[in-house]
Design a protein around this motif. Structure first.
Motif, PDB file in Angstrom:
ATOM      1  N   LEU A   1       0.828  -1.199   0.000  1.00 24.42           N
ATOM      2  CA  LEU A   1       0.000   0.000   0.000  1.00 24.42           C
ATOM      3  C   LEU A   1       0.862   1.248   0.000  1.00 24.42           C
ATOM      4  N   TRP A   2       1.903   1.267   0.810  1.00 22.56           N
ATOM      5  CA  TRP A   2       2.723   2.471   0.924  1.00 22.56           C
ATOM      6  C   TRP A   2       3.530   2.728  -0.340  1.00 22.56           C
ATOM      7  N   THR A   3       3.971   1.657  -0.998  1.00 25.05           N
ATOM      8  CA  THR A   3       4.671   1.846  -2.272  1.00 25.05           C
ATOM      9  C   THR A   3       3.725   2.405  -3.326  1.00 25.05           C
ATOM     10  N   SER A   4       2.523   1.837  -3.391  1.00 30.58           N
ATOM     11  CA  SER A   4       1.537   2.319  -4.359  1.00 30.58           C
ATOM     12  C   SER A   4       1.156   3.762  -4.076  1.00 30.58           C
ATOM     13  N   LEU A   5       0.953   4.095  -2.789  1.00 30.70           N
ATOM     14  CA  LEU A   5       0.597   5.467  -2.427  1.00 30.70           C
ATOM     15  C   LEU A   5       1.721   6.440  -2.756  1.00 30.70           C
ATOM     16  N   SER A   6       2.959   5.973  -2.648  1.00 25.80           N
ATOM     17  CA  SER A   6       4.084   6.863  -2.970  1.00 25.80           C
ATOM     18  C   SER A   6       4.100   7.205  -4.448  1.00 25.80           C
ATOM     19  N   TYR A   7       3.783   6.223  -5.305  1.00 25.17           N
ATOM     20  CA  TYR A   7       3.693   6.511  -6.745  1.00 25.17           C
ATOM     21  C   TYR A   7       2.514   7.435  -7.025  1.00 25.17           C
ATOM     22  N   LEU A   8       1.400   7.223  -6.342  1.00 25.69           N
ATOM     23  CA  LEU A   8       0.235   8.082  -6.521  1.00 25.69           C
ATOM     24  C   LEU A   8       0.563   9.520  -6.107  1.00 25.69           C
ATOM     25  N   ALA A   9       1.209   9.679  -4.958  1.00 22.62           N
ATOM     26  CA  ALA A   9       1.570  11.015  -4.486  1.00 22.62           C
ATOM     27  C   ALA A   9       2.535  11.687  -5.453  1.00 22.62           C
ATOM     28  N   ARG A  10       3.476  10.917  -5.976  1.00 23.23           N
ATOM     29  CA  ARG A  10       4.439  11.469  -6.930  1.00 23.23           C
ATOM     30  C   ARG A  10       3.737  11.987  -8.173  1.00 23.23           C
ATOM     31  N   ASP A  11       2.816  11.200  -8.714  1.00 24.79           N
ATOM     32  CA  ASP A  11       2.127  11.608  -9.941  1.00 24.79           C
ATOM     33  C   ASP A  11       1.230  12.818  -9.698  1.00 24.79           C
ATOM     34  N   ILE A  12       0.564  12.857  -8.562  1.00 23.70           N
ATOM     35  CA  ILE A  12      -0.270  14.018  -8.238  1.00 23.70           C
ATOM     36  C   ILE A  12       0.599  15.262  -8.097  1.00 23.70           C
ATOM     37  N   LEU A  13       1.770  15.113  -7.495  1.00 24.99           N
ATOM     38  CA  LEU A  13       2.699  16.233  -7.359  1.00 24.99           C
ATOM     39  C   LEU A  13       3.149  16.726  -8.731  1.00 24.99           C
ATOM     40  N   TYR A  14       3.458  15.796  -9.636  1.00 25.30           N
ATOM     41  CA  TYR A  14       3.818  16.167 -11.012  1.00 25.30           C
ATOM     42  C   TYR A  14       2.694  16.973 -11.656  1.00 25.30           C
ATOM     43  N   ALA A  15       1.455  16.464 -11.538  1.00 25.95           N
ATOM     44  CA  ALA A  15       0.319  17.122 -12.171  1.00 25.95           C
ATOM     45  C   ALA A  15       0.117  18.525 -11.607  1.00 25.95           C
ATOM     46  N   ALA A  16       0.217  18.658 -10.284  1.00 29.77           N
ATOM     47  CA  ALA A  16       0.035  19.969  -9.659  1.00 29.77           C
ATOM     48  C   ALA A  16       1.127  20.938 -10.080  1.00 29.77           C
ATOM     49  N   ALA A  17       2.362  20.447 -10.158  1.00 30.35           N
ATOM     50  CA  ALA A  17       3.480  21.306 -10.556  1.00 30.35           C
ATOM     51  C   ALA A  17       3.305  21.802 -11.985  1.00 30.35           C
ATOM     52  N   LEU A  18       2.800  20.933 -12.869  1.00 26.25           N
ATOM     53  CA  LEU A  18       2.585  21.336 -14.254  1.00 26.25           C
ATOM     54  C   LEU A  18       1.479  22.384 -14.359  1.00 26.25           C
ATOM     55  N   VAL A  19       0.405  22.196 -13.591  1.00 26.08           N
ATOM     56  CA  VAL A  19      -0.665  23.193 -13.590  1.00 26.08           C
ATOM     57  C   VAL A  19      -0.128  24.533 -13.081  1.00 26.08           C
ATOM     58  N   TYR A  20       0.655  24.495 -12.020  1.00 22.04           N
ATOM     59  CA  TYR A  20       1.224  25.732 -11.471  1.00 22.04           C
ATOM     60  C   TYR A  20       2.141  26.409 -12.487  1.00 22.04           C
ATOM     61  N   SER A  21       2.869  25.611 -13.247  1.00 25.15           N
ATOM     62  CA  SER A  21       3.807  26.182 -14.214  1.00 25.15           C
ATOM     63  C   SER A  21       3.095  26.990 -15.288  1.00 25.15           C
ATOM     64  N   THR A  22       1.819  26.663 -15.551  1.00 26.30           N
ATOM     65  CA  THR A  22       1.086  27.383 -16.598  1.00 26.30           C
ATOM     66  C   THR A  22       0.784  28.828 -16.192  1.00 26.30           C
ATOM     67  N   THR A  23       0.899  29.159 -14.915  1.00 31.19           N
ATOM     68  CA  THR A  23       0.661  30.548 -14.500  1.00 31.19           C
ATOM     69  C   THR A  23       1.720  31.488 -15.060  1.00 31.19           C
ATOM     70  N   TYR A  24       2.832  30.934 -15.511  1.00 33.66           N
ATOM     71  CA  TYR A  24       3.901  31.756 -16.085  1.00 33.66           C
ATOM     72  C   TYR A  24       3.764  31.913 -17.596  1.00 33.66           C
ATOM     73  N   ILE A  25       2.898  31.087 -18.230  1.00 34.50           N
ATOM     74  CA  ILE A  25       2.780  31.153 -19.685  1.00 34.50           C
ATOM     75  C   ILE A  25       2.299  32.522 -20.166  1.00 34.50           C
ATOM     76  N   PRO A  26       1.297  33.156 -19.498  1.00 34.43           N
ATOM     77  CA  PRO A  26       0.863  34.487 -19.974  1.00 34.43           C
ATOM     78  C   PRO A  26       1.954  35.542 -19.911  1.00 34.43           C
ATOM     79  N   LEU A  27       3.023  35.281 -19.161  1.00 39.67           N
ATOM     80  CA  LEU A  27       4.101  36.253 -19.058  1.00 39.67           C
ATOM     81  C   LEU A  27       4.999  36.251 -20.287  1.00 39.67           C
ATOM     82  N   LEU A  28       4.860  35.199 -21.124  1.00 41.35           N
ATOM     83  CA  LEU A  28       5.662  35.128 -22.345  1.00 41.35           C
ATOM     84  C   LEU A  28       5.142  36.151 -23.343  1.00 41.35           C
ATOM     85  N   GLU A  29       6.019  36.954 -23.885  1.00 35.75           N
ATOM     86  CA  GLU A  29       5.599  38.043 -24.773  1.00 35.75           C
ATOM     87  C   GLU A  29       5.180  37.545 -26.147  1.00 35.75           C
ATOM     88  N   SER A  30       5.832  36.518 -26.639  1.00 34.75           N
ATOM     89  CA  SER A  30       5.555  36.019 -27.981  1.00 34.75           C
ATOM     90  C   SER A  30       4.370  35.062 -27.974  1.00 34.75           C
TER      91      SER A  30
END
Length: 379
Positions: free
Chosen positions: A24-53
């Motif tokens: 269970l803990w190994t599976s949950l660690s992979y789940l937490a990792r993937d959710i963290l990846y997804a959240a980080a990618l969503v957060y990264s999009t807040t910088y896209i409007p700052l691109l001038e081009s």
């Protein structure tokens, strides 16, 4: 005739017992990792409007969609693990996590779990398998004659026609399977005299679908509820962020995710070396070995949780968690010999296009398997 296959009991005895015990803990660690990846990618999009081009903003959103598609596919696969009981030893917890993950990705968790279990039970069966059952030569020829009557045969084999069908296959194949049971064998449906006819009699979304027994209707409704809640959440999010932002954040990765799911499943079960069996010659072990272990490099191992690399063992023993699939595969390979199909050197995307273009039908041949997938029209 091929050599006699080892029994499932013999194969299971060759695999270390630890491979059958999900952590269970190994599976949950992979789940937490993937959710963290997804959240980080969503957060990264807040910088896209700052691109001038505008070109750079377009490119940034394309990269986001691709990367979030990788991450979302991994979450899809973790829900798939839940459906097989390979996420943990706790069935209720598996279903709760699987339902949440798949509902978030607009997948009817329990409905798909039911038909997917049937796919594993009857894999490679020409009459009862539920995923990517190829037509026979006669069926394919009959289809071409209908095309000719509609004049579609004039463009059937042109590169543009093939490309358009390939795009539809990859972008809409999953939706076609959910709504219409596309590529599934009709003999595998759960017919019942008490079931009423619906406008979508083979839909995963209908509780009255012929894919399910009446006692399974509550599970189908729960699956629909999960999807409905996700849609309501997206509508609410659109009222806050705007529809275009939701399309970029969610819909773009959604199509990437299901492109990968269709591609992975298709290439697992479509290759000239893979046999498809009639009811007279099919067995569970034969059918389970009718799949291919391929490779998609780092993306396949890290983001897709080895589902491409070690799928044969998954069909033999679907309860083995993905992080122990390699160990189990190495344990049974010596027993399987030539029956184990491994094509890790092929480029995954090139193979996807070539296979779609060339593998059209099953041709009956005189050996242990009456149906064997062949390239195109070649015998």
């Amino acid at each position: 005739m091929t050599a006699e296959l080892p029994s499932l009991k013999h194969l299971k005895e060759a695999i270390p017992n630890s491979c059958f015990d999900p952590s269970l803990w190994t599976s949950l660690s992979y789940l937490a990792r993937d959710i963290l990846y997804a959240a980080a990618l969503v957060y990264s999009t807040t910088y896209i409007p700052l691109l001038e081009s505008g070109s750079l903003r377009f490119l940034a959103w394309c990269i986001y969609g691709l990367l979030q598609g990788f991450v979302g596919t991994g979450l899809w696969i973790l829900a798939h693990e839940c459906g097989h009981g390979a996420f943990s030893l706790y069935p209720l917890l598996n279903d709760i996590i699987g339902w949440i993950l798949h509902s978030t990705l607009l997948v009817p968790y329990f409905s798909w779990k039911i038909t997917h279990a049937r796919h594993h039970r009857y894999s490679g069966h020409m009459e009862k398998d539920t995923a990517f059952v190829p037509p026979t030569r006669a069926e394919y020829a009959a289809k071409r004659r209908r095309w000719m009557d509609d004049l579609d045969d004039l463009v059937e084999d042109t590169p543009l026609s093939t490309l358009l069908k390939f795009a539809a296959h990859q972008l809409l194949g999953w939706q076609a399977y959910l709504l219409f049971y596309a590529t599934g064998a009709k003999a595998s449906i759960s017919r019942s005299e008490t079931q009423t006819c619906t406008s979508l009699p083979l839909s995963h979304l209908s509780p009255d679908s012929l894919l399910f027994y009446p006692k399974q209707r509550p599970s189908v409704l729960l699956s629909d509820l999960g999807m409905a809640l996700t849609i309501l959440g997206l509508v609410h999010l659109s009222s806050i962020l705007g529809p275009s932002q939701v399309i970029l954040l969610y819909i773009l990765p959604y199509f990437w995710i299901h492109h990968w799911i269709v591609a992975i499943t298709y290439l697992h079960h479509t290759h000239p070396q893979i046999a498809h069996y009639s009811s007279e010659t099919w067995s569970f072990t034969r059918g389970a070995l009718g799949t291919v272990d391929r490779s998609f490099g780092f993306i396949g191992r890290h983001f897709f949780h080895h589902i491409i690399d070690h799928h044969v063992i998954h069909h033999l023993f679907p309860g083995i968690p993905f992080y122990r699939a390699e160990e189990a595969t190495l344990a049974v390979r010596p027993l399987l010999g030539a029956e184990y199909i491994e094509l890790r050197e092929e480029n995954f995307l090139i193979t996807l296009w070539r296979t779609f273009r060339q593998c059209r039908f099953c041709q009956a041949v005189w050996r242990s398997a009456p149906y064997v997938l062949e390239y195109g029209y070649c015998i």
